[in-house]
Design a protein around this motif. Structure first.
Motif, mmCIF file in Angstrom:
data_model
loop_
_atom_site.group_PDB
_atom_site.id
_atom_site.type_symbol
_atom_site.label_atom_id
_atom_site.label_comp_id
_atom_site.label_asym_id
_atom_site.label_seq_id
_atom_site.Cartn_x
_atom_site.Cartn_y
_atom_site.Cartn_z
ATOM 1 N N HIS A 44 0.814 -1.224 0.000
ATOM 2 C CA HIS A 44 0.000 0.000 0.000
ATOM 3 C C HIS A 44 0.848 1.275 0.000
ATOM 4 O O HIS A 44 0.311 2.371 -0.147
ATOM 5 N N ARG A 45 2.154 1.153 0.148
ATOM 6 C CA ARG A 45 2.992 2.338 0.332
ATOM 7 C C ARG A 45 2.858 3.340 -0.807
ATOM 8 O O ARG A 45 2.991 4.542 -0.594
ATOM 9 N N ASN A 46 2.593 2.884 -2.032
ATOM 10 C CA ASN A 46 2.493 3.794 -3.171
ATOM 11 C C ASN A 46 1.117 4.430 -3.324
ATOM 12 O O ASN A 46 0.961 5.368 -4.098
ATOM 13 N N ASN A 48 -0.886 5.214 -0.496
ATOM 14 C CA ASN A 48 -1.303 5.817 0.770
ATOM 15 C C ASN A 48 -1.124 7.326 0.809
ATOM 16 O O ASN A 48 -1.281 7.940 1.851
ATOM 17 N N GLU A 49 -0.801 7.927 -0.309
ATOM 18 C CA GLU A 49 -0.663 9.375 -0.391
ATOM 19 C C GLU A 49 -1.933 9.964 -0.998
ATOM 20 O O GLU A 49 -2.444 9.455 -1.995
ATOM 21 N N VAL A 50 -2.422 11.039 -0.404
ATOM 22 C CA VAL A 50 -3.571 11.743 -0.967
ATOM 23 C C VAL A 50 -3.105 12.397 -2.267
ATOM 24 O O VAL A 50 -2.099 13.105 -2.281
ATOM 25 N N GLU A 51 -3.837 12.104 -3.338
ATOM 26 C CA GLU A 51 -3.428 12.611 -4.643
ATOM 27 C C GLU A 51 -4.643 12.618 -5.566
ATOM 28 O O GLU A 51 -5.507 11.753 -5.470
ATOM 29 N N ARG A 53 -5.201 12.820 -9.734
ATOM 30 C CA ARG A 53 -4.517 12.875 -11.025
ATOM 31 C C ARG A 53 -5.517 12.605 -12.142
ATOM 32 O O ARG A 53 -6.547 11.969 -11.929
ATOM 33 N N GLN A 62 -6.949 9.437 -4.972
ATOM 34 C CA GLN A 62 -6.373 8.456 -4.053
ATOM 35 C C GLN A 62 -6.658 8.871 -2.633
ATOM 36 O O GLN A 62 -6.646 10.058 -2.305
ATOM 37 N N GLN A 63 -6.918 7.866 -1.769
ATOM 38 C CA GLN A 63 -7.153 8.096 -0.346
ATOM 39 C C GLN A 63 -8.335 9.055 -0.134
ATOM 40 O O GLN A 63 -8.222 10.089 0.500
ATOM 41 N N ASP A 78 -9.248 3.489 -1.002
ATOM 42 C CA ASP A 78 -7.902 3.596 -1.574
ATOM 43 C C ASP A 78 -7.889 4.502 -2.799
ATOM 44 O O ASP A 78 -6.993 5.319 -2.964
#
Length: 194
Positions: A44-46, A48-51, A53, A62-63, A78
């Motif tokens: 999930h590390r990639n 888990n950032e609010v983004e 696009r 994301q998130q 997610d």
């Protein structure tokens, strides 16, 4: 919004996986890492950032934070893909595609929250399973919606009851990070002796 009595979406997944696990984690606050938890966190590390696009005619959030005042659930999806007025919630899981109803309930509950927030009907969502590197489409049928809402109510009710007994699905116990706290084999043995 006073969200202290809102059930987090991730715990709905735990409820469907095993009510006893739900009780240990949500009611008693016990959390233990094992190889499955660590691998899931690593994968999930990639995401888990609010983004936000844009890819072609799709916007991907994301998130995405969502909640339902009606169902009193909350959580983070997610990803949510938006294309016109079509919204598709997406969850990422470490395992392989199968009938993982705990994942389906979590995704459906997220969609119900998203519908309440947007006013748009959501027909389906998708779960990306890292084990296959594929997406599994989950249709939000009336039956799945009803069963998800029932699971939310059952989980909420379980909070005020005593701890559920261990489940009989030993493979779930074997893979559970709480096995050494829960002691399902030992508890089942003692239950048979009484």
């Amino acid at each position: 919004m006073d969200d202290r009595d809102f059930l987090p979406l991730a715990y709905l997944n735990a409820w469907e996986y095993c009510p006893r696990r739900f009780y240990w984690e949500y009611v008693l606050g016990e959390m233990v890492d094992n190889e499955h938890i660590l691998m899931g966190r690593h994968l999930h590390r990639n995401i888990n950032e609010v983004e936000v696009r844009v890819e072609g005619d799709r916007t991907i959030h994301q998130q995405q934070w969502v909640w339902s005042d009606r169902l009193r659930v909350k959580g983070i999806i997610d990803a949510v893909e938006c294309q016109g007025d079509r919204w598709v919630p997406i969850e990422y899981k470490k395992g392989r595609m199968a009938k993982h109803f705990n994942d389906f309930f979590q995704l459906c509950a997220a969609a119900l929250c998203l519908e309440e927030r947007t006013g748009e009907a959501i027909e389906y969502g998708e779960i990306f399973y890292h084990g296959n590197r594929r997406r599994q489409r989950v249709e939000f049928t009336p039956q799945l919606r009803c069963t998800t809402e029932q699971a939310i109510e059952q989980a909420r009710t379980a909070v005020d009851r005593s701890m559920p007994p261990p489940i009989e699905t030993r493979s779930k116990c074997r893979d559970c990070s709480l096995q050494n706290i829960c002691l399902p084999k030992e508890v089942r043995y003692l239950q048979r002796q009484s």
